[in-house]
Design an enzyme around this catalytic site. Sequence first.
Site, mmCIF file in Angstrom:
data_model
loop_
_atom_site.group_PDB
_atom_site.id
_atom_site.type_symbol
_atom_site.label_atom_id
_atom_site.label_comp_id
_atom_site.label_asym_id
_atom_site.label_seq_id
_atom_site.Cartn_x
_atom_site.Cartn_y
_atom_site.Cartn_z
ATOM 1 N N TRP A 59 56.184 32.369 50.493
ATOM 2 C CA TRP A 59 55.714 33.124 49.489
ATOM 3 C C TRP A 59 56.542 34.057 49.282
ATOM 4 O O TRP A 59 57.461 35.294 50.328
ATOM 5 C CB TRP A 59 54.554 33.515 50.471
ATOM 6 C CG TRP A 59 53.524 34.431 49.643
ATOM 7 C CD1 TRP A 59 52.114 33.673 48.701
ATOM 8 C CD2 TRP A 59 53.373 35.606 48.934
ATOM 9 N NE1 TRP A 59 51.939 34.336 48.118
ATOM 10 C CE2 TRP A 59 53.136 35.596 48.278
ATOM 11 C CE3 TRP A 59 54.145 36.292 49.749
ATOM 12 C CZ2 TRP A 59 52.491 36.439 47.526
ATOM 13 C CZ3 TRP A 59 54.187 37.362 48.465
ATOM 14 C CH2 TRP A 59 52.752 38.219 48.131
ATOM 15 N N PHE B 130 49.820 37.011 39.870
ATOM 16 C CA PHE B 130 48.747 36.686 40.902
ATOM 17 C C PHE B 130 47.838 35.591 40.358
ATOM 18 O O PHE B 130 48.193 35.417 39.164
ATOM 19 C CB PHE B 130 48.239 37.585 41.733
ATOM 20 C CG PHE B 130 49.055 38.253 42.689
ATOM 21 C CD1 PHE B 130 50.700 38.443 43.235
ATOM 22 C CD2 PHE B 130 47.834 38.759 43.995
ATOM 23 C CE1 PHE B 130 50.534 38.046 44.326
ATOM 24 C CE2 PHE B 130 48.591 39.256 45.336
ATOM 25 C CZ PHE B 130 49.656 39.348 45.245
ATOM 26 N N GLU C 237 38.144 35.714 47.146
ATOM 27 C CA GLU C 237 39.080 35.612 46.326
ATOM 28 C C GLU C 237 38.680 34.089 45.019
ATOM 29 O O GLU C 237 37.855 33.363 46.040
ATOM 30 C CB GLU C 237 40.928 34.929 47.417
ATOM 31 C CG GLU C 237 41.438 36.318 47.899
ATOM 32 C CD GLU C 237 42.456 35.212 49.008
ATOM 33 O OE1 GLU C 237 43.516 35.922 48.525
ATOM 34 O OE2 GLU C 237 42.734 34.564 49.574
ATOM 35 N N ASP D 192 48.594 28.614 45.723
ATOM 36 C CA ASP D 192 46.635 28.294 44.973
ATOM 37 C C ASP D 192 46.980 27.529 43.229
ATOM 38 O O ASP D 192 48.431 28.088 42.474
ATOM 39 C CB ASP D 192 46.346 29.594 44.347
ATOM 40 C CG ASP D 192 45.782 30.664 45.090
ATOM 41 O OD1 ASP D 192 46.357 30.243 46.884
ATOM 42 O OD2 ASP D 192 45.494 31.692 44.826
HETATM 43 C C1 FRU Z 1 44.803 33.133 47.435
HETATM 44 C C2 FRU Z 1 45.424 34.390 47.115
HETATM 45 C C3 FRU Z 1 44.879 35.009 45.504
HETATM 46 C C4 FRU Z 1 45.793 36.059 44.974
HETATM 47 C C5 FRU Z 1 47.388 35.598 45.266
HETATM 48 C C6 FRU Z 1 48.790 35.361 45.450
HETATM 49 O O1 FRU Z 1 45.430 32.166 48.518
HETATM 50 O O2 FRU Z 1 45.209 35.149 48.361
HETATM 51 O O3 FRU Z 1 43.722 36.276 45.867
HETATM 52 O O4 FRU Z 1 46.084 35.825 44.010
HETATM 53 O O5 FRU Z 1 47.046 33.815 46.960
HETATM 54 O O6 FRU Z 1 49.935 34.628 46.071
#
Ligand code: FRU
Length: 496
Positions: free
Chosen positions: A74, A106, A235, A50
């Site tokens: 990730w 995050f 989100e 993100d």
């Molecule tokens: C969205 C998300 C958010 C979170 C982040 C973690 O893609 O899942 O909700 O903060 O990515 O990397």
Amino acid sequence: MKLKIYTYLTSLFFCISACNHSKDIVFSESGNEKFRPEYHFTPKTAWMNDPNGMFYLDGEYHLFYQYYPDSTVWGPMHWGHAVSTDLTSWEHLPVALEPDSLGYIFSGSAVVDSKNTSGLGSLDNPPIVAIFTYHDPRGEREGELDFQTQGIAYSLDKGRTWTKYDKNPVLQNPGIKDFRDPKVQLFKDEKGNESWLMSLAVKDHIEFYSSNDLKNWIKLSEFGNKIGAHGGVWECPDLIPLKTESGETKYVLLVSINPGGPQKGSATQYFIGDFKEGVFIPDDTMIRWLDYGPDNYAGVTWSNLPSEQNRTLFIGWMSNWLYANQVPTETWRSAMTIPRELSLFDIDGTYLVKSSPAHEIEEIRKETYFINDNSTELPGVSVEIEATVTGEDSFELSFSNELGEEFKISKEMGLLSVDRSNAGISDFNPDFATIHSAPMSWETEKLQIFLDAHSVEVFINDGELVITSILFPKSPWKSLILSENLKNGKLYLLQK
Ligand code: FRU
């Protein structure tokens, strides 16, 4: 250190095996740079998701992003950082925020606290305050529910270095597993009083919180339980004031959802309504999607843009959790969309959000070609194509290469489709090679397509409908063919 050596050896191994199996893919001198876009933002190396904390200050657009510097998949999240003065060339800066004893960092946002309401700077040198989610992996592992909290950090040197607030977290978790992605903005109520407003994604709804100092937060209201799309977790919200043609202010609430998007996996829905006395009231319960393609997720808008810009600037993550960790790039993973300007338009009395390419992209048009006879050879992999639709409201346009791969864009019977079922490498995920369609009941007038090394962004009527897709052709696109009724075809070679 051990982890670093391990990561290095793993990537060496992957490079050797991937290079062997795809010898014929030559996008640039260096094999591991294949699919690297020309004008879309990518991290220099490693994993990105993100966009986070975007703000503008003193001529610089800041872009932070979910980043794991030690791998191309990730992992423990940091905030990577880059700045740009033109939204197309980005300078990579050191990692802004690293995990600490409270957890991974995050998604979240950043505001310029120009009145120093937080007391973290001074009136002479106002702080920039980042508000983010702490994700505690220990709590998650041990099955606790309150492992996501909100923390803040501040910068007193134009975002170059950051200090975490020593009394974090500033917002505790009431016992809900998904409690994240704070988007904070300065809010002026009807009486002209200013306060900070936070939109927070909480499992299946959005919660709004208010603060006078960015440290103490009071819950105002909730929105969304049983309204809108609920095929996955909510989100990355963003509450955006936008003006209608008659000058009325409406509020658009962006909510990303994963899974449950219209093309499977991740997507961003939005609601249109009013925000009064701390409550979001939607105009209706219609489900609207910001982008009908599979690859525009978790996008939010820039804060602190100068009022004379008079625009709402957005950027999204150009991938999908369905396959983001598997896409065939080697030393880095993921790109952002091109920056887009959001506005409202009206179709038969219903408001929708339009996403138009930010005008800065026009600055990188290097050469112009006129498309004669409805076909052309492509002068490079980074191009913009424009055409007008005449006569019947159905058309087709296709990119192809000498390996027989093809990417098609078409409209027929009110359905706009992009077809990546035979558009290159797709064996990394069974859901990748498919056709994505979007209903469009109104007339198509203009087509604008942005092509880069591994993406196609289609803007219809300046962004009234948008479809963003990533794709991995084994050889660059060579030819473009347009159906007879696509006229005034123009092609720009894009180069920074
Ligand atoms: C969205 C998300 C958010 C979170 C982040 C973690 O893609 O899942 O909700 O903060 O990515 O990397």
